[in-house]
Design a protein around this motif. Structure first.
Motif, PDB file in Angstrom:
ATOM      1  N   SER A  33       0.787  -1.157   0.083  1.00 19.67           N
ATOM      2  CA  SER A  33       0.022  -0.095  -0.052  1.00 19.67           C
ATOM      3  C   SER A  33       0.829   1.082  -0.053  1.00 19.67           C
ATOM      4  CB  SER A  33      -1.003  -0.096   1.232  1.00 19.67           C
ATOM      5  OG  SER A  33      -1.726  -1.034   1.173  1.00 19.67           O
ATOM      6  N   LEU A  34       1.985   1.256   0.763  1.00 22.22           N
ATOM      7  CA  LEU A  34       2.928   2.391   0.971  1.00 22.22           C
ATOM      8  C   LEU A  34       3.526   2.627  -0.445  1.00 22.22           C
ATOM      9  CD1 LEU A  34       4.220   4.594   2.351  1.00 22.22           C
ATOM     10  CD2 LEU A  34       6.049   2.728   2.957  1.00 22.22           C
ATOM     11  N   VAL A  35       3.888   1.524  -1.399  1.00 18.49           N
ATOM     12  CA  VAL A  35       4.590   1.690  -2.464  1.00 18.49           C
ATOM     13  C   VAL A  35       3.635   2.295  -3.427  1.00 18.49           C
ATOM     14  CG1 VAL A  35       5.546   0.453  -4.149  1.00 18.49           C
ATOM     15  CG2 VAL A  35       6.289   0.052  -2.143  1.00 18.49           C
ATOM     16  N   HIS A  36       2.199   1.682  -3.346  1.00 14.38           N
ATOM     17  CA  HIS A  36       1.379   2.317  -4.353  1.00 14.38           C
ATOM     18  C   HIS A  36       1.006   3.632  -4.028  1.00 14.38           C
ATOM     19  CE1 HIS A  36      -2.138   1.817  -6.683  1.00 14.38           C
ATOM     20  NE2 HIS A  36      -2.877   2.543  -6.168  1.00 14.38           N
ATOM     21  N   ALA A  37       1.126   4.005  -2.880  1.00 16.06           N
ATOM     22  CA  ALA A  37       0.738   5.465  -2.772  1.00 16.06           C
ATOM     23  C   ALA A  37       1.724   6.421  -3.179  1.00 16.06           C
ATOM     24  CB  ALA A  37       0.778   5.825  -1.261  1.00 16.06           C
ATOM     25  N   PHE A  38       3.009   6.043  -3.632  1.00 18.77           N
ATOM     26  CA  PHE A  38       3.833   6.817  -4.433  1.00 18.77           C
ATOM     27  C   PHE A  38       3.623   7.101  -5.944  1.00 18.77           C
ATOM     28  CE2 PHE A  38       6.489   6.084  -0.886  1.00 18.77           C
ATOM     29  CZ  PHE A  38       7.484   7.058  -0.800  1.00 18.77           C
ATOM     30  N   GLU A  39       2.556   6.344  -6.392  1.00 16.21           N
ATOM     31  CA  GLU A  39       2.343   6.353  -7.945  1.00 16.21           C
ATOM     32  C   GLU A  39       1.817   7.657  -8.672  1.00 16.21           C
ATOM     33  OE1 GLU A  39      -0.354   4.445 -11.544  1.00 16.21           O
ATOM     34  OE2 GLU A  39       0.040   3.415  -9.467  1.00 16.21           O
ATOM     35  N   PRO A  40       0.955   8.430  -7.660  1.00 17.62           N
ATOM     36  CA  PRO A  40       0.651   9.691  -8.560  1.00 17.62           C
ATOM     37  C   PRO A  40       1.929  10.686  -8.468  1.00 17.62           C
ATOM     38  CG  PRO A  40      -0.829   8.958  -6.644  1.00 17.62           C
ATOM     39  CD  PRO A  40       0.184   8.020  -6.492  1.00 17.62           C
ATOM     40  N   PHE A  41       2.805  10.495  -7.302  1.00 17.28           N
ATOM     41  CA  PHE A  41       4.039  11.466  -7.088  1.00 17.28           C
ATOM     42  C   PHE A  41       5.035  11.214  -8.176  1.00 17.28           C
ATOM     43  CE2 PHE A  41       8.231  12.500  -4.726  1.00 17.28           C
ATOM     44  CZ  PHE A  41       7.916  13.760  -5.018  1.00 17.28           C
ATOM     45  N   VAL A  42       5.392   9.882  -8.118  1.00 25.04           N
ATOM     46  CA  VAL A  42       6.058   9.376  -9.200  1.00 25.04           C
ATOM     47  C   VAL A  42       5.831   9.802 -10.732  1.00 25.04           C
ATOM     48  CG1 VAL A  42       6.980   7.491 -10.612  1.00 25.04           C
ATOM     49  CG2 VAL A  42       6.905   7.372  -8.059  1.00 25.04           C
ATOM     50  N   ARG A  43       4.269   9.640 -11.107  1.00 21.53           N
ATOM     51  CA  ARG A  43       3.776  10.204 -12.553  1.00 21.53           C
ATOM     52  C   ARG A  43       4.237  11.764 -12.547  1.00 21.53           C
ATOM     53  NH1 ARG A  43       1.063   8.263 -16.388  1.00 21.53           N
ATOM     54  NH2 ARG A  43       0.452   6.359 -14.863  1.00 21.53           N
ATOM     55  N   THR A  44       3.869  12.722 -11.371  1.00 20.94           N
ATOM     56  CA  THR A  44       4.082  13.921 -11.912  1.00 20.94           C
ATOM     57  C   THR A  44       5.654  14.298 -12.003  1.00 20.94           C
ATOM     58  OG1 THR A  44       2.302  14.502 -10.237  1.00 20.94           O
ATOM     59  CG2 THR A  44       4.117  16.058 -10.424  1.00 20.94           C
ATOM     60  N   SER A  45       6.557  13.325 -11.155  1.00 16.92           N
ATOM     61  CA  SER A  45       7.966  13.666 -11.419  1.00 16.92           C
ATOM     62  C   SER A  45       8.380  13.172 -12.796  1.00 16.92           C
ATOM     63  CB  SER A  45       8.790  12.844 -10.365  1.00 16.92           C
ATOM     64  OG  SER A  45       8.231  13.169  -8.905  1.00 16.92           O
ATOM     65  N   VAL A  46       7.851  12.165 -13.218  1.00 12.97           N
ATOM     66  CA  VAL A  46       8.308  11.635 -14.654  1.00 12.97           C
ATOM     67  C   VAL A  46       7.752  12.646 -15.729  1.00 12.97           C
ATOM     68  CG1 VAL A  46       8.005   9.963 -16.575  1.00 12.97           C
ATOM     69  CG2 VAL A  46       8.366   9.128 -14.176  1.00 12.97           C
ATOM     70  N   GLU A  47       6.646  13.186 -15.749  1.00 16.66           N
ATOM     71  CA  GLU A  47       6.139  13.974 -16.360  1.00 16.66           C
ATOM     72  C   GLU A  47       7.088  15.386 -16.614  1.00 16.66           C
ATOM     73  OE1 GLU A  47       1.809  14.365 -15.360  1.00 16.66           O
ATOM     74  OE2 GLU A  47       1.465  12.579 -16.610  1.00 16.66           O
ATOM     75  N   LYS A  48       7.023  15.713 -15.247  1.00 19.18           N
ATOM     76  CA  LYS A  48       8.184  17.118 -15.092  1.00 19.18           C
ATOM     77  C   LYS A  48       9.605  16.700 -15.910  1.00 19.18           C
ATOM     78  CE  LYS A  48       9.827  20.162 -11.724  1.00 19.18           C
ATOM     79  NZ  LYS A  48       9.988  20.380 -10.051  1.00 19.18           N
ATOM     80  N   ALA A  49       9.895  15.810 -15.608  1.00 24.68           N
ATOM     81  CA  ALA A  49      11.207  15.519 -16.043  1.00 24.68           C
ATOM     82  C   ALA A  49      11.194  15.352 -17.686  1.00 24.68           C
ATOM     83  CB  ALA A  49      12.063  14.164 -15.590  1.00 24.68           C
ATOM     84  N   ASN A  50      10.095  14.652 -17.983  1.00 25.00           N
ATOM     85  CA  ASN A  50       9.848  14.574 -19.684  1.00 25.00           C
ATOM     86  C   ASN A  50       9.853  15.977 -20.128  1.00 25.00           C
ATOM     87  OD1 ASN A  50       9.626  13.579 -22.267  1.00 25.00           O
ATOM     88  ND2 ASN A  50       7.122  13.414 -21.739  1.00 25.00           N
ATOM     89  N   PHE A  51       9.144  16.909 -19.779  1.00 25.19           N
ATOM     90  CA  PHE A  51       8.739  18.166 -20.021  1.00 25.19           C
ATOM     91  C   PHE A  51      10.116  18.962 -19.991  1.00 25.19           C
ATOM     92  CE2 PHE A  51       7.979  22.680 -19.393  1.00 25.19           C
ATOM     93  CZ  PHE A  51       7.098  23.101 -20.392  1.00 25.19           C
ATOM     94  N   SER A  52      10.976  18.944 -18.827  1.00 26.49           N
ATOM     95  CA  SER A  52      12.023  19.936 -18.717  1.00 26.49           C
ATOM     96  C   SER A  52      13.306  19.392 -19.531  1.00 26.49           C
ATOM     97  CB  SER A  52      12.442  19.679 -17.343  1.00 26.49           C
ATOM     98  OG  SER A  52      12.960  18.583 -16.907  1.00 26.49           O
ATOM     99  N   LEU A  53      13.340  18.156 -19.968  1.00 29.82           N
ATOM    100  CA  LEU A  53      14.366  17.602 -20.513  1.00 29.82           C
ATOM    101  C   LEU A  53      14.218  17.836 -22.130  1.00 29.82           C
ATOM    102  CD1 LEU A  53      15.486  14.227 -19.036  1.00 29.82           C
ATOM    103  CD2 LEU A  53      16.784  16.101 -19.244  1.00 29.82           C
ATOM    104  N   SER A  54      12.945  17.760 -22.519  1.00 28.33           N
ATOM    105  CA  SER A  54      12.369  18.068 -24.050  1.00 28.33           C
ATOM    106  C   SER A  54      12.503  19.590 -24.431  1.00 28.33           C
ATOM    107  CB  SER A  54      10.820  17.691 -24.328  1.00 28.33           C
ATOM    108  OG  SER A  54      10.675  16.250 -23.804  1.00 28.33           O
ATOM    109  N   GLN A  55      12.255  20.438 -23.096  1.00 26.30           N
ATOM    110  CA  GLN A  55      12.447  21.649 -23.445  1.00 26.30           C
ATOM    111  C   GLN A  55      13.757  22.071 -23.418  1.00 26.30           C
ATOM    112  OE1 GLN A  55       9.863  24.094 -24.093  1.00 26.30           O
ATOM    113  NE2 GLN A  55       8.780  22.185 -24.259  1.00 26.30           N
ATOM    114  N   ASP A  56      14.819  21.427 -22.758  1.00 27.94           N
ATOM    115  CA  ASP A  56      16.243  21.724 -22.665  1.00 27.94           C
ATOM    116  C   ASP A  56      16.830  21.502 -24.030  1.00 27.94           C
ATOM    117  OD1 ASP A  56      18.669  22.561 -21.409  1.00 27.94           O
ATOM    118  OD2 ASP A  56      19.051  20.443 -20.918  1.00 27.94           O
ATOM    119  N   MET A  57      16.344  20.417 -24.405  1.00 28.55           N
ATOM    120  CA  MET A  57      16.755  20.005 -26.091  1.00 28.55           C
ATOM    121  C   MET A  57      16.000  20.948 -27.025  1.00 28.55           C
ATOM    122  SD  MET A  57      17.174  15.854 -26.095  1.00 28.55           S
ATOM    123  CE  MET A  57      18.522  15.213 -25.561  1.00 28.55           C
TER     124      MET A  57
END
Length: 209
Positions: A33-57
């Motif tokens: 349950s604890l690991v599962h609770a991280f999913e929304p935060f992980v998704r936000t972090s991945v989307e943020k990383a995708n956006f920032s790296l894409s913009q950087d390039m």
């Protein structure tokens, strides 16, 4: 030998085993349950990383070729990264599970900001996962920062020479420099070094080694 206290009920080995199994079962469910609770935060972090790296390039693409660069990973690719970071695969534990394990170890949270542990831990792993997915070297942002500072007319060879002068221990190769500067899905040539020069310099680098 310990004496039995008045009214104390001893349990058999089978009873103790069942109690232990129930305890372990509850702990396992709580951990899942604890690991599962991280999913929304992980998704936000991945989307943020995708956006920032894409913009950087994308900034380099706009400066060099006047070419807009959208997010490099689509929704399906982001979903796959999130799933792997949170739940792992059959061969290894997930990155989130490793963070949880680290925090549960004796002394794991001593003198540690738990908020920083998880926030930075998830963010750094999300960014690294996106970089692997798009083929960006871990030093890619540093390479692009130098490229921007040197200006749009800089050749790949000139950039490589300057980077090696500033960071001689990193042994930057042509291949890694090119991957950092060119989005993997874009059929373009940023800092267009001609192929013959690249082949010649790569061969010279190999001879030096």
């Amino acid at each position: 030998m310990a004496r039995r206290r008045h009214g104390e009920r001893y349990r058999s080995a089978d009873q103790l085993r069942r109690i232990l199994q129930r305890t372990v079962g509850r702990g396992t469910r709580e951990r899942v349950s604890l690991v599962h609770a991280f999913e929304p935060f992980v998704r936000t972090s991945v989307e943020k990383a995708n956006f920032s790296l894409s913009q950087d390039m994308g900034v380099l693409q706009q400066e060099q070729l006047n070419n807009h660069c959208d997010n490099l990973l689509d929704d399906e690719a982001v979903d796959n990264i999130v799933t792997n970071l949170v739940y792992g695969d059959n061969d290894s534990a997930s990155e989130v599970d490793k963070l949880v394990t680290q925090s549960l170890e004796p002394g794991g949270l001593d003198r540690c900001d738990i908020d920083r542990l998880f926030r930075y831990g998830v963010w750094s792993r999300s960014r690294a996962a996106v970089q692997r997915a798009i083929g960006d070297p871990h030093i890619g942002p540093k390479i692009r920062k130098l490229a921007r500072s040197m200006g749009p007319d800089t050749s790949l060879g000139e950039l490589l020479d300057e980077y090696r002068r500033l960071y001689p221990r990193e042994h930057l190769s042509w291949e890694r420099a090119h991957k950092a500067l060119v989005p993997p899905l874009a059929q373009v040539a940023t800092f267009a070094a001609d192929t013959s020069e690249m082949d010649r310099r790569t061969a010279a680098d190999s001879e030096e080694l």
